[in-house]
Motif scaffolding. Structure first.
Motif, mmCIF file in Angstrom:
data_model
loop_
_atom_site.group_PDB
_atom_site.id
_atom_site.type_symbol
_atom_site.label_atom_id
_atom_site.label_comp_id
_atom_site.label_asym_id
_atom_site.label_seq_id
_atom_site.Cartn_x
_atom_site.Cartn_y
_atom_site.Cartn_z
ATOM 1 N N ALA A 20 7.809 4.150 -0.532
ATOM 2 C CA ALA A 20 6.587 4.585 -1.199
ATOM 3 C C ALA A 20 5.657 3.391 -1.307
ATOM 4 C CB ALA A 20 6.903 5.149 -2.584
ATOM 5 N N ARG A 21 4.356 3.689 -1.308
ATOM 6 C CA ARG A 21 3.389 2.606 -1.412
ATOM 7 C C ARG A 21 2.127 3.089 -2.109
ATOM 8 N NH1 ARG A 21 4.460 4.705 3.070
ATOM 9 N NH2 ARG A 21 3.000 5.451 4.606
ATOM 10 N N TYR A 22 1.515 2.178 -2.826
ATOM 11 C CA TYR A 22 0.217 2.434 -3.434
ATOM 12 C C TYR A 22 -0.823 2.076 -2.386
ATOM 13 C CZ TYR A 22 2.838 2.674 -7.741
ATOM 14 O OH TYR A 22 3.733 3.037 -8.721
ATOM 15 N N VAL A 23 -1.829 2.909 -2.271
ATOM 16 C CA VAL A 23 -2.859 2.736 -1.252
ATOM 17 C C VAL A 23 -4.195 2.489 -1.953
ATOM 18 C CG1 VAL A 23 -3.992 3.814 0.730
ATOM 19 C CG2 VAL A 23 -1.584 4.328 0.247
ATOM 20 N N PHE A 24 -4.894 1.462 -1.502
ATOM 21 C CA PHE A 24 -6.184 1.083 -2.063
ATOM 22 C C PHE A 24 -7.214 0.976 -0.944
ATOM 23 C CE2 PHE A 24 -2.741 -0.814 -4.456
ATOM 24 C CZ PHE A 24 -3.029 -0.446 -5.757
ATOM 25 N N GLN A 25 -8.437 1.328 -1.233
ATOM 26 C CA GLN A 25 -9.535 1.136 -0.295
ATOM 27 C C GLN A 25 -10.275 -0.121 -0.725
ATOM 28 O OE1 GLN A 25 -9.710 2.940 2.505
ATOM 29 N NE2 GLN A 25 -7.877 3.857 1.631
ATOM 30 N N VAL A 26 -10.485 -1.008 0.229
ATOM 31 C CA VAL A 26 -11.098 -2.298 -0.055
ATOM 32 C C VAL A 26 -12.205 -2.550 0.962
ATOM 33 C CG1 VAL A 26 -10.662 -4.783 -0.182
ATOM 34 C CG2 VAL A 26 -8.918 -3.186 -0.971
ATOM 35 N N ARG A 43 -19.669 -6.624 6.486
ATOM 36 C CA ARG A 43 -18.738 -5.976 5.563
ATOM 37 C C ARG A 43 -17.804 -5.069 6.358
ATOM 38 N NH1 ARG A 43 -22.229 -4.189 0.264
ATOM 39 N NH2 ARG A 43 -22.994 -6.280 -0.209
ATOM 40 N N VAL A 44 -16.552 -5.077 5.961
ATOM 41 C CA VAL A 44 -15.546 -4.283 6.661
ATOM 42 C C VAL A 44 -14.716 -3.524 5.637
ATOM 43 C CG1 VAL A 44 -13.554 -4.365 8.194
ATOM 44 C CG2 VAL A 44 -15.421 -5.991 8.509
ATOM 45 N N GLU A 45 -14.545 -2.232 5.849
ATOM 46 C CA GLU A 45 -13.663 -1.444 4.990
ATOM 47 C C GLU A 45 -12.262 -1.471 5.580
ATOM 48 O OE1 GLU A 45 -15.098 2.489 4.243
ATOM 49 O OE2 GLU A 45 -17.087 1.771 3.678
ATOM 50 N N THR A 46 -11.284 -1.610 4.709
ATOM 51 C CA THR A 46 -9.899 -1.643 5.154
ATOM 52 C C THR A 46 -9.020 -1.000 4.094
ATOM 53 O OG1 THR A 46 -8.173 -3.079 6.094
ATOM 54 C CG2 THR A 46 -9.396 -3.938 4.190
ATOM 55 N N THR A 47 -7.776 -0.792 4.445
ATOM 56 C CA THR A 47 -6.815 -0.218 3.509
ATOM 57 C C THR A 47 -5.816 -1.296 3.120
ATOM 58 O OG1 THR A 47 -7.065 1.915 4.600
ATOM 59 C CG2 THR A 47 -5.155 1.647 3.180
ATOM 60 N N LEU A 48 -5.586 -1.411 1.827
ATOM 61 C CA LEU A 48 -4.641 -2.369 1.274
ATOM 62 C C LEU A 48 -3.460 -1.574 0.726
ATOM 63 C CD1 LEU A 48 -4.128 -5.358 0.273
ATOM 64 C CD2 LEU A 48 -5.233 -4.645 -1.857
ATOM 65 N N TYR A 49 -2.252 -2.053 0.987
ATOM 66 C CA TYR A 49 -1.047 -1.365 0.525
ATOM 67 C C TYR A 49 -0.255 -2.276 -0.399
ATOM 68 C CZ TYR A 49 -2.009 1.641 4.510
ATOM 69 O OH TYR A 49 -2.615 2.487 5.414
ATOM 70 N N ARG A 50 0.416 -1.662 -1.361
ATOM 71 C CA ARG A 50 1.384 -2.351 -2.213
ATOM 72 C C ARG A 50 2.622 -1.477 -2.241
ATOM 73 N NH1 ARG A 50 4.275 -2.136 -6.794
ATOM 74 N NH2 ARG A 50 4.443 -3.969 -8.113
ATOM 75 N N ALA A 51 3.755 -2.039 -1.839
ATOM 76 C CA ALA A 51 4.998 -1.268 -1.867
ATOM 77 C C ALA A 51 5.304 -0.865 -3.308
ATOM 78 C CB ALA A 51 6.148 -2.090 -1.291
ATOM 79 N N ALA A 52 5.757 0.355 -3.494
ATOM 80 C CA ALA A 52 6.138 0.841 -4.824
ATOM 81 C C ALA A 52 7.593 0.465 -5.082
ATOM 82 C CB ALA A 52 5.951 2.352 -4.911
ATOM 83 N N ASP A 53 7.833 -0.130 -6.231
ATOM 84 C CA ASP A 53 9.197 -0.504 -6.599
ATOM 85 C C ASP A 53 10.027 0.749 -6.832
ATOM 86 O OD1 ASP A 53 9.002 -3.524 -6.943
ATOM 87 O OD2 ASP A 53 7.323 -2.812 -8.159
ATOM 88 N N GLU A 54 11.306 0.647 -6.569
ATOM 89 C CA GLU A 54 12.212 1.779 -6.764
ATOM 90 C C GLU A 54 12.237 2.168 -8.242
ATOM 91 O OE1 GLU A 54 13.920 3.767 -4.583
ATOM 92 O OE2 GLU A 54 12.714 2.695 -3.107
ATOM 93 N N PRO A 55 12.221 3.454 -8.530
ATOM 94 C CA PRO A 55 12.256 3.918 -9.922
ATOM 95 C C PRO A 55 13.421 3.290 -10.698
ATOM 96 C CG PRO A 55 11.824 5.751 -8.462
ATOM 97 C CD PRO A 55 12.172 4.571 -7.583
ATOM 98 N N GLY A 56 13.111 2.806 -11.891
ATOM 99 C CA GLY A 56 14.128 2.214 -12.751
ATOM 100 C C GLY A 56 14.337 0.725 -12.542
ATOM 101 N N THR A 57 13.746 0.149 -11.485
ATOM 102 C CA THR A 57 13.895 -1.288 -11.240
ATOM 103 C C THR A 57 12.685 -2.029 -11.805
ATOM 104 O OG1 THR A 57 12.793 -1.256 -9.080
ATOM 105 C CG2 THR A 57 15.185 -0.843 -9.108
ATOM 106 N N SER A 92 -15.783 -4.179 -2.907
ATOM 107 C CA SER A 92 -15.286 -3.067 -3.715
ATOM 108 C C SER A 92 -13.789 -2.904 -3.472
ATOM 109 C CB SER A 92 -16.023 -1.763 -3.382
ATOM 110 O OG SER A 92 -15.749 -1.371 -2.051
ATOM 111 N N ALA A 93 -13.121 -2.368 -4.487
ATOM 112 C CA ALA A 93 -11.684 -2.107 -4.395
ATOM 113 C C ALA A 93 -11.364 -0.943 -5.318
ATOM 114 C CB ALA A 93 -10.876 -3.339 -4.808
ATOM 115 N N SER A 94 -10.647 0.041 -4.788
ATOM 116 C CA SER A 94 -10.301 1.194 -5.607
ATOM 117 C C SER A 94 -8.963 1.777 -5.168
ATOM 118 C CB SER A 94 -11.388 2.270 -5.531
ATOM 119 O OG SER A 94 -11.527 2.717 -4.194
ATOM 120 N N PHE A 95 -8.273 2.378 -6.122
ATOM 121 C CA PHE A 95 -7.003 3.049 -5.851
ATOM 122 C C PHE A 95 -7.268 4.379 -5.162
ATOM 123 C CE2 PHE A 95 -3.921 6.252 -7.421
ATOM 124 C CZ PHE A 95 -2.801 5.788 -6.748
#
Length: 139
Positions: A20-26, A43-57, A92-95
């Motif tokens: 799973a990953r969180y997706v942001f527009q930057v 200016r360039v639009e791109t997608t930034l990702y952050r891996a989602a930690d496993e539930p409970g960790t 700009s940066a948004s979830f």
């Protein structure tokens, strides 16, 4: 604005094997250092990702603590934190969404259900709606 402490919130504790990953527009601004060079567009639009930690960790409460109601809800703070991470100006940066598979989402729901008081909510559905809205995409 100091984002030193907040930068850790952009980094998952264990990105390897994340389902799973969180997706942001930057949107970043390109500013070449060398004289006589420029970019078009600058200016360039791109997608930034952050891996989602496993539930409970450690880090799994990123969506509750940092995302919508936390420091990343402050768009200016979020832009500054992303600038620090990427090393370039961020316009700009948004979830956008939590992108996941069914197994991760099921694990997330199960872990949330174990302690609804963490979320001041009466149901798992309420938690997901409260913190992620309609921004969960199951692949």
């Amino acid at each position: 604005m100091d984002t030193t402490d907040g930068l850790a919130s952009l980094r998952p504790t264990d990105p390897d094997g994340a389902t799973a990953r969180y997706v942001f527009q930057v949107e970043v601004r390109l500013e070449p250092d060398a004289g006589g060079l420029w970019t078009d567009p600058n200016r360039v639009e791109t997608t930034l990702y952050r891996a989602a930690d496993e539930p409970g960790t450690s880090g799994w409460l990123f969506f509750r603590d940092t995302l919508w109601r936390g420091e990343l809800a402050d768009e200016r703070y979020f832009r500054t934190a992303v600038e620090d991470e990427l090393g370039c100006p961020v316009v700009s940066a948004s979830f956008s969404e939590l992108r996941t598979d069914k197994a991760y989402l099921d694990g997330l729901k199960s872990t949330i259900a174990e302690d609804l008081t963490l979320f001041n909510a009466d149901s798992v559905s309420e938690v997901l709606r409260k913190y992620l809205g309609s921004s969960v995409h199951v692949e």
